[in-house]
Design a protein around this motif. Sequence first.
Motif, PDB file in Angstrom:
ATOM      1  N   VAL A   1      13.391   4.585  -0.351  1.00  0.00           N
ATOM      2  CA  VAL A   1      12.052   4.610   0.457  1.00  0.00           C
ATOM      3  C   VAL A   1      11.298   3.891  -0.373  1.00  0.00           C
ATOM      4  N   ALA A   2      10.387   3.220   0.062  1.00  0.00           N
ATOM      5  CA  ALA A   2       9.181   2.291  -0.518  1.00  0.00           C
ATOM      6  C   ALA A   2       7.958   2.631   0.276  1.00  0.00           C
ATOM      7  N   SER A   3       6.878   3.011  -0.385  1.00  0.00           N
ATOM      8  CA  SER A   3       5.772   3.202   0.217  1.00  0.00           C
ATOM      9  C   SER A   3       4.943   1.674   0.432  1.00  0.00           C
ATOM     10  N   VAL A   4       4.278   1.736   1.370  1.00  0.00           N
ATOM     11  CA  VAL A   4       3.489   0.361   1.573  1.00  0.00           C
ATOM     12  C   VAL A   4       1.890   0.807   1.305  1.00  0.00           C
ATOM     13  N   TRP A   5       1.483   0.541   0.318  1.00  0.00           N
ATOM     14  CA  TRP A   5       0.028   0.708  -0.079  1.00  0.00           C
ATOM     15  C   TRP A   5      -0.969   0.009   0.438  1.00  0.00           C
TER      16      TRP A   5
ATOM     17  N   ASP B   1      -2.625   8.136 -10.581  1.00  0.00           N
ATOM     18  CA  ASP B   1      -1.726   8.465 -11.601  1.00  0.00           C
ATOM     19  C   ASP B   1      -0.564   9.308 -11.231  1.00  0.00           C
ATOM     20  N   ILE B   2      -0.853  10.267 -10.409  1.00  0.00           N
ATOM     21  CA  ILE B   2       0.225  11.057  -9.788  1.00  0.00           C
ATOM     22  C   ILE B   2       1.300  10.334  -8.799  1.00  0.00           C
ATOM     23  N   ASP B   3       0.947   9.210  -8.518  1.00  0.00           N
ATOM     24  CA  ASP B   3       2.061   8.492  -7.774  1.00  0.00           C
ATOM     25  C   ASP B   3       3.068   7.669  -8.486  1.00  0.00           C
ATOM     26  N   GLN B   4       2.975   7.627  -9.711  1.00  0.00           N
ATOM     27  CA  GLN B   4       3.740   6.745 -10.294  1.00  0.00           C
ATOM     28  C   GLN B   4       5.320   6.873 -10.078  1.00  0.00           C
ATOM     29  N   SER B   5       5.685   8.084  -9.836  1.00  0.00           N
ATOM     30  CA  SER B   5       7.020   8.407  -9.621  1.00  0.00           C
ATOM     31  C   SER B   5       7.378   7.648  -8.335  1.00  0.00           C
ATOM     32  N   ALA B   6       6.686   7.246  -7.335  1.00  0.00           N
ATOM     33  CA  ALA B   6       6.505   6.641  -6.014  1.00  0.00           C
ATOM     34  C   ALA B   6       6.800   5.216  -6.187  1.00  0.00           C
ATOM     35  N   ILE B   7       6.491   4.573  -7.239  1.00  0.00           N
ATOM     36  CA  ILE B   7       6.465   3.035  -7.551  1.00  0.00           C
ATOM     37  C   ILE B   7       7.461   2.439  -8.600  1.00  0.00           C
ATOM     38  N   VAL B   8       8.497   3.314  -8.609  1.00  0.00           N
ATOM     39  CA  VAL B   8       9.434   2.704  -9.781  1.00  0.00           C
ATOM     40  C   VAL B   8      10.765   2.438  -9.142  1.00  0.00           C
TER      41      VAL B   8
ATOM     42  N   VAL C   1       3.484  -3.400  -1.899  1.00  0.00           N
ATOM     43  CA  VAL C   1       4.788  -2.754  -2.289  1.00  0.00           C
ATOM     44  C   VAL C   1       5.004  -3.457  -3.844  1.00  0.00           C
ATOM     45  N   PRO C   2       5.264  -2.391  -4.651  1.00  0.00           N
ATOM     46  CA  PRO C   2       5.693  -2.802  -5.954  1.00  0.00           C
ATOM     47  C   PRO C   2       6.952  -3.568  -6.054  1.00  0.00           C
TER      48      PRO C   2
ATOM     49  N   SER D   1      -5.104   1.514  -4.734  1.00  0.00           N
ATOM     50  CA  SER D   1      -4.663   2.879  -4.095  1.00  0.00           C
ATOM     51  C   SER D   1      -3.835   3.736  -4.720  1.00  0.00           C
ATOM     52  N   VAL D   2      -3.143   3.227  -5.629  1.00  0.00           N
ATOM     53  CA  VAL D   2      -2.005   4.028  -6.532  1.00  0.00           C
ATOM     54  C   VAL D   2      -2.774   4.970  -7.462  1.00  0.00           C
TER      55      VAL D   2
END
Length: 309
Positions: free
Chosen positions: A14-18, A26-33, A99-100, A23-24
């Motif tokens: 699942v990829a989040s669309v920011w 520090d706590i969101d780093q696990s979601a963008i790898v 998206v990353p 918008s990202v």
Amino acid sequence: MTTLHSIWYCSVTVASVWTKLESVRDIDQSAIVNPVQLMKWLEALHYEERLDLCKGNRIQTQLLFGEPVIVEEIQGEWAKVISILQPTHKDDRGYPGWVPLVQLCKYQPSKSKGNIIVNVDKTQLWLEDGTPQIILTFNTILPVLADTKQHYIVDTPIGIGKILKQGAIKYTGHQVQSMVKAVQFGLNYLDLPYIWGGMSSYGYDCSGFTYNMAKACGIHIPRDAGDQATYGMAISKDNKDEWQVGDLLFFADEKGTKPVRHVGFYYGDGQMLHSPQTGKTVELRKLEGTIFVEELCAVRRYGSGVKIT
């Protein structure tokens, strides 16, 4: 900056669309790898961080593995995309956002015998040699190349793989079932925590919930509640005798006079099935005696024979 207009595909579970590059947090780093660490990300988000996804307008929507997007431009490690399977008033082509780049890839899907759609909460994807790869979530759609006694052989952005037949069914997108079936799918997610922008069985927002349960039935509706309320067939909100199981109920602040802010399924017997808000979980609830009675602003019906575009 590189300007493009080519089709790429989501290459993670699942990829989040920011909304914006900034918008990202520090706590969101696990979601963008890649591989994405969804559980690590979600478990780290306490109430305030989850609420800020909405209040801070950080996330627009999410993509599932194998979902196509138009990449309009690349800025460093990010891609500006259009999510072409998610209708919205924001762009005629689909849902826009960032998206990353590491969560997208170019590939040419093989000519296949159709598609499969994951029809369980989650299922495993293996490489052909049996090496476990990623987890596939409910509603992931992939081209099917062949099948064995136990597996579907599928083409994916990360190579040819296989999934258990008990975790998916053949899918054309035109085998429309009723929205009663969408409600039945939705019952599988009772007690699943709400996540703003959520479009997967790791967490749904209100309209992501209705969109995805309908999608599982071959019924394609807009991504957001406000858009969902302007399509389909209008049903009288004042005559409950006309309501059917699977109709979508829409709600707005100030006794229904403001823009649509929430949507849920009519379950029958005066009850609603919905994904309420940050801090709550998918639930069934009675409408009588709640603020929802005053805030109801529209009822819409989708399904076979109902025009949605």
